[in-house]
Design a protein around this motif. Structure first.
Motif: not given
Length: 439
Positions: A11-29, A98-103, A218-220
């Motif tokens: 998962v890539v993007g620029r600074h403050n693009s929300g990468k960490t939040t997206l990764v966190e939510r996807v991992i939880a799901e 692992h079934d998937l590694v999210v980077v 981003p919220d889906d």
């Protein structure tokens, strides 16, 4: 223990693009859906540390240890001094099973990437504008958007430069700033490795559609997780051990013939069980294989009779593929005493990477379909079609699907000693293989 390589996506993007939040939510799901997820976070600055003065691990490293492992009953951490940044591929390779590694980050890793752009982030809005312009101009995905941005900004700089007055330092600084590419554009735009876009920016959404890229809000998180499940999470693997033959030359059932002091089928289960999410044995003598449940109580082995009254390789494939419940099926013959679970894992990895319907070893003798890996749905339809046409050989169905060969060199890379396809049809052949394997 067989180490199954972990698939990975970045998962890539620029600074403050929300990468960490997206990764966190996807991992939880994905975790809530029952998947084993690993994660990697790229920290681009030196000096990052997780142990601090006063901690025992810090004292070990301060004393000169280049690598320290901290272990508790429920966690383990490894702190290692590096001379240079590791390649992302090296990191993922060190995280098997692992079934998937999210980077998060590692845009240049070569991994499939999911690009995130948010309207509220100014850098993302600028990137989305350049991305949209390229799409509108019909430029291919992977076009050097950075050079395009530089050209645009050179034009802006020229316009500013034309109005400069002598000694106008402020104007000169503005011209210089305009002549440089936006720092958040440089090497931070979608590329040919981009497989999806996560954005709430309408122009970027339209550009993604132009490029044929899946696009998500981003919220889906549910839809994003569905996308990852469908294309990147490791599919469950059914292992089917074929034991439904007549065994005429052996003179008795191959499944129960002694091998190394125990039934041959116990040996085969032991070899293939480490990589099986589901283990199926096709057999016409389930009453004689009841000992497997006692010997391997954790395996939940399913014993399945032939689906057709006709014996043969192709009917056997029909039985195995019909009985399997996982999307990918590894097929192994019960008399292949050197069958390799590591080889089945490597073939399944190639199946995923190539998008093939079947990965079949090929050597000087031709195909080795009884140590191949198959997509259940597509190959089951092809087997049924071949049988309906009166075909009897496995090669006839392989021609009907998208097949990727697993070459001799690829086999030897996984199993340097080879011999994975040797099979025993007679007591003498079995004795020879027993001596070689158990020597």
């Amino acid at each position: 223990m067989i180490q199954k390589p972990s698939p990975a996506v970045a998962v890539v993007g620029r600074h403050n693009s929300g990468k960490t939040t997206l990764v966190e939510r996807v991992i939880a799901e994905l975790t809530a859906r029952g998947h084993d997820i690993g994660s990697v976070k790229h920290h681009g600055h030196k000096g990052f540390d997780i142990d601090y003065p006063g901690k025992d691990s810090y004292r070990h490293r301060a004393a000169g240890a280049s690598e320290t492992v901290i272990v508790s009953p429920d966690k383990m951490a490894r702190v290692k001094t590096l001379e240079h940044d590791l390649e992302c591929s090296q990191i993922v390779a060190s995280m098997p099973n692992h079934d998937l590694v999210v980077v998060e980050g590692y845009r240049k890793s070569g991994l499939p990437t999911i690009e995130i752009m948010r309207q509220a982030n100014a850098a993302d809005a600028r990137v989305a504008e350049v991305f949209a312009q390229a799409a509108e101009q019909g430029l291919p995905l992977g076009f050097d958007f950075v050079q395009q941005a530089r050209a645009e900004q050179r034009g802006e700089a020229a316009a500013l430069g034309a109005g400069l007055s002598a000694g106008g330092e402020a104007d000169a600084a503005a011209a210089q700033q305009a002549s440089d590419p936006h720092p958040d554009l440089v090497e931070k735009l979608p590329t040919q490795r981009t497989v999806a876009l996560v954005t709430d920016i309408p122009r970027a959404q339209r550009a993604a559609k132009t490029y044929g890229l899946p696009c998500f809000d981003p919220d889906d998180i549910g839809a994003i997780s569905d996308f990852l499940e469908a294309g990147y999470v490791r599919p469950r693997l059914s292992v089917v051990i074929q034991a439904g033959g007549e065994s005429r030359r052996m003179g008795r059932s191959k499944a129960t013939v002694p091998f190394g002091g125990r039934p041959l089928m116990a040996h085969m289960v032991e070899r293939m069980l480490p990589v099986a999410d589901e283990l199926v044995i096709t057999t016409n003598e389930p009453e004689n294989l009841g000992f497997l449940a006692e010997e391997f109580p954790e395996a939940d082995i399913r014993l399945v009779r032939d689906a057709l009254p006709t014996r043969g390789a192709l009917p056997g494939f029909l039985t195995g593929l019909s009985a399997a419940s996982c999307p990918i099926v590894a097929m192994v013959a019960c008399d292949m005493v050197n069958a390799s679970s590591a080889l089945s894992v490597a073939e399944a990895q190639k199946l995923i990477e190539t998008g093939a319907d079947a990965v079949v070893p090929v050597n000087m003798h031709g195909f080795e379909p009884f140590h191949g890996v198959y997509r259940r749905k597509e190959c089951l339809a092809a087997v049924q079609s071949a049988l309906d046409s009166g075909e009897t050989k496995v090669q006839h169905f392989i021609r009907r699907v998208k097949m990727a060969p697993f070459t001799r060199d690829e086999v030897l890379e996984v199993e340097p000693r080879g011999g994975c396809f040797l099979n025993a049809n007679t007591p003498d052949e079995l004795a020879t293989l027993e001596r070689s394997l158990l020597a």
